[in-house]
Design a protein around this motif. Structure first.
Motif, PDB file in Angstrom:
ATOM      1  N   ASN A   1       0.832  -1.175   0.107  1.00 15.59           N
ATOM      2  CA  ASN A   1      -0.025   0.158   0.107  1.00 15.59           C
ATOM      3  C   ASN A   1       0.964   1.172   0.146  1.00 15.59           C
ATOM      4  OD1 ASN A   1      -1.485   2.191   1.511  1.00 15.59           O
ATOM      5  ND2 ASN A   1      -3.096   0.953   0.742  1.00 15.59           N
TER       6      ASN A   1
ATOM      7  N   GLN B   1      -1.929   5.750   9.932  1.00 10.65           N
ATOM      8  CA  GLN B   1      -2.317   5.237   8.522  1.00 10.65           C
ATOM      9  C   GLN B   1      -2.321   3.796   8.221  1.00 10.65           C
ATOM     10  OE1 GLN B   1      -2.872   7.337   6.457  1.00 10.65           O
ATOM     11  NE2 GLN B   1      -3.027   5.743   4.852  1.00 10.65           N
TER      12      GLN B   1
ATOM     13  N   ARG C   1      -5.550   2.681   9.241  1.00 13.06           N
ATOM     14  CA  ARG C   1      -6.571   3.026   8.321  1.00 13.06           C
ATOM     15  C   ARG C   1      -6.534   1.924   7.170  1.00 13.06           C
ATOM     16  NH1 ARG C   1      -4.169   8.295   9.161  1.00 13.06           N
ATOM     17  NH2 ARG C   1      -5.733   9.547  10.134  1.00 13.06           N
ATOM     18  N   VAL C   2      -5.344   1.521   6.738  1.00 13.25           N
ATOM     19  CA  VAL C   2      -5.291   0.533   5.799  1.00 13.25           C
ATOM     20  C   VAL C   2      -6.024  -0.806   6.161  1.00 13.25           C
ATOM     21  CG1 VAL C   2      -3.759  -0.680   4.194  1.00 13.25           C
ATOM     22  CG2 VAL C   2      -3.510   1.811   4.524  1.00 13.25           C
ATOM     23  N   CYS C   3      -5.374  -1.228   7.287  1.00 15.60           N
ATOM     24  CA  CYS C   3      -5.599  -2.711   7.586  1.00 15.60           C
ATOM     25  C   CYS C   3      -7.431  -2.625   8.034  1.00 15.60           C
ATOM     26  CB  CYS C   3      -5.132  -2.830   9.128  1.00 15.60           C
ATOM     27  SG  CYS C   3      -3.253  -3.162   8.800  1.00 15.60           S
TER      28      CYS C   3
ATOM     29  N   ASP D   1      -9.583  -0.835   6.482  1.00 14.98           N
ATOM     30  CA  ASP D   1     -10.215  -0.851   5.185  1.00 14.98           C
ATOM     31  C   ASP D   1     -10.119  -2.172   4.509  1.00 14.98           C
ATOM     32  OD1 ASP D   1     -11.193   1.854   5.516  1.00 14.98           O
ATOM     33  OD2 ASP D   1     -10.097   2.554   3.840  1.00 14.98           O
TER      34      ASP D   1
ATOM     35  N   LEU E   1      -7.019  -1.625  -2.309  1.00 14.42           N
ATOM     36  CA  LEU E   1      -6.253  -1.379  -1.024  1.00 14.42           C
ATOM     37  C   LEU E   1      -5.238  -1.981  -0.978  1.00 14.42           C
ATOM     38  CD1 LEU E   1      -9.592  -1.254   1.138  1.00 14.42           C
ATOM     39  CD2 LEU E   1      -8.004   0.467   0.816  1.00 14.42           C
TER      40      LEU E   1
ATOM     41  N   HIS F   1     -10.157   5.008   9.106  1.00 17.02           N
ATOM     42  CA  HIS F   1     -10.436   4.303   8.001  1.00 17.02           C
ATOM     43  C   HIS F   1      -9.967   5.371   6.586  1.00 17.02           C
ATOM     44  CE1 HIS F   1     -13.809   6.974   6.894  1.00 17.02           C
ATOM     45  NE2 HIS F   1     -14.347   6.907   8.255  1.00 17.02           N
TER      46      HIS F   1
ATOM     47  N   GLY G   1      -7.922   4.096   3.525  1.00 18.27           N
ATOM     48  CA  GLY G   1      -6.719   3.288   3.423  1.00 18.27           C
ATOM     49  C   GLY G   1      -6.051   3.948   2.028  1.00 18.27           C
TER      50      GLY G   1
END
Length: 471
Positions: A83, A163, A166-168, A170, A247, A449, A451
């Motif tokens: 990502n 961050q 957010r990625v995880c 999403d 994502l 969220h 991501g």
């Protein structure tokens, strides 16, 4: 009970009864039923699918080669490595550390060649020589500047952690959405087969004089609606899977996912969740780290006006007197007019603003938590009620209706309606499970969220950031 014509009543009853065999619990309804020779069906029952809409489809959902059955752990690992926003956040840490290094570097000395009164009395000059100048920084300015940017690097670290959440989060959200879409697609296929069976039954009843043209039109319209619902379910799977692959930042071909929506974690307590978020949220920790940076900034700007000492000097030769000499000078700036008053006020304003920023973040998190908790609690209430009462009752209603039909006490369309209602509520249960899981993920993941949104800068807009030599 159906009123069959004498010539076909026995055979037709066998035909219609035969179509209920596939209505067992959890099994799709048979898409077609055999028809009596000589009936008045004008087209085969699967012709309802041969529409313009059915030909407008996304690419095939069939997995390439053997399906790999992607797991959540595999996708999270791919996202952590690919990502771009996670990599961007890590580079912001590196950039802040580089600024700390730069801010603490001592000023370079300057070397100059000095020639005075060139040509006086026919000589090369009265005095010529080299001069070396060095600025000596006072009031521990360099160390304070370095501390400031080291603290900013800590802000960037908290934002990098945020961050990652957010990625995880999403990835988990879209994984759950794709799982739900897979389950809904399977149930939509059951509903479509039920609608096909209903159309066949209605045509048979029409041929026997037990239904009219209105019933046929309604049955055909219902079939088309179920067809559209199936196409929409297929589109939803594609959308969710492609968003999931975006994502993780890998162009994954479609593969089925394996997992469970119904994760039993017990009931989340609002107050405990809020206390945990205020204590551990990366956004809150970043805001407090930024406040410490602003405090160091105030200290740094308060000593900026303290003048540095510039010392210069070097050897030379006096051509007028033919003597080897040396020169020395010491310079200091007099802070009479400019004592950095405006920048000190700006730094203090930033510090006060950051104090209120912490409170703003706390209240924003409380607002978001209240919204997610309401959705979580409502979804939990629906899930428990559906699992304990609604679905068992509808299952019993369907099974009772099926037994009544087998005993020739109830008409076949009533059985189809009971099965349709039961399957529709199963789809609703999946939606509620998805909402519950979505809220659980966000509450457990500090409500973070987005991501694919770039990680925020450790320096908020409008804050002081002196350049090119940072301080």
């Amino acid at each position: 009970m159906f009123r069959y014509r004498k010539s076909t009543s026995w055979f037709a009853s066998i035909l219609v009864f035969g179509s209920c065999a596939s209505l067992a619990w959890g099994q799709p309804v048979s898409p077609t039923s055999p028809t009596t020779p000589g009936t008045l069906l004008t087209s085969p029952p699967d012709e309802g699918l041969k529409t313009v809409a059915a030909g407008i489809r996304w690419n095939d959902l069939t997995p390439d080669a053997a399906p790999k059955n992607l797991t959540l752990e595999q996708l999270l690992d791919l996202a952590a490595r690919n990502n771009p926003t996670i990599l961007q956040a890590q580079y912001q840490i590196t950039g802040s550390l580089a600024k700390a290094q730069q801010a603490g570097l001592y000023p370079n000395p300057t070397l100059a060649y000095v020639a005075e009164n060139i040509g006086v009395e026919g000589t090369a000059g009265e005095w010529q020589g080299a001069e070396l100048k060095q600025r000596f920084v006072t009031a521990n300015k360099l160390q304070i500047s370095r501390d400031k940017y080291l603290q900013r690097a800590k802000v960037a670290e908290h934002q990098a952690v945020a961050q990652q959440f957010r990625v995880c989060n999403d990835v988990r959200l879209h994984f759950a959405k794709t799982l739900a879409a897979q389950q809904i697609l399977a149930l939509q296929k059951e509903l479509l087969k039920t609608a096909e069976d209903h159309l066949v039954t209605t045509r048979e009843m029409f041929n026997l004089g037990q239904a009219n043209q209105v019933d046929l039109h309604k049955a055909n319209a219902s079939l088309r609606r179920e067809q559209l619902a199936l196409l929409q379910a297929e589109n939803r799977i594609r959308r969710e899977f492609f968003q999931l692959s975006s994502l993780v930042s890998v162009d994954l071909p479609y593969q089925p996912l394996i997992g469970d929506l119904a994760i039993q974690d017990g009931l989340i307590d609002f107050d405990l969740a809020y206390e945990r978020i205020l204590r551990e949220s990366p956004e809150i920790l970043a805001a407090h780290s930024k406040l410490r940076e602003d405090r160091i900034t105030v200290t740094r700007e308060n000593v900026q006006w303290v003048p540095d000492v510039v010392v210069g000097g070097g050897p030379g030769y006096n051509f007028e007197t033919s003597d080897a000499t040396a020169a020395l000078n010491v310079m200091i700036e007099l802070p009479i007019y400019d004592r950095n008053q405006g920048t000190i006020r700006q730094a203090r304003s930033d510090y006060s603003r950051q104090q209120n920023e912490i409170r703003r973040v706390e209240m924003q998190l409380r607002m978001s938590l209240a919204e997610q908790y309401e959705q979580y609690l409502s979804a939990m209430q629906h899930v428990l009620t559906y699992e304990e009462i609604v679905l068992p009752e509808l299952k019993s209603a369907y099974e009772t209706s099926l037994k009544s039909y087998q005993a020739r006490r109830e008409e076949w369309p009533h059985v189809l309606h009971a099965y349709h209602d039961f399957t529709q509520r199963r789809i609703e249960l999946i939606d509620h499970l998805l909402q519950k899981r979505t809220s659980e993920i966000l509450i457990d993941g500090y409500l973070l969220h987005g991501g694919l949104n770039a990680a925020p800068s450790p320096t908020p807009a409008g804050h002081i950031d002196a350049t090119p030599h940072p301080r």
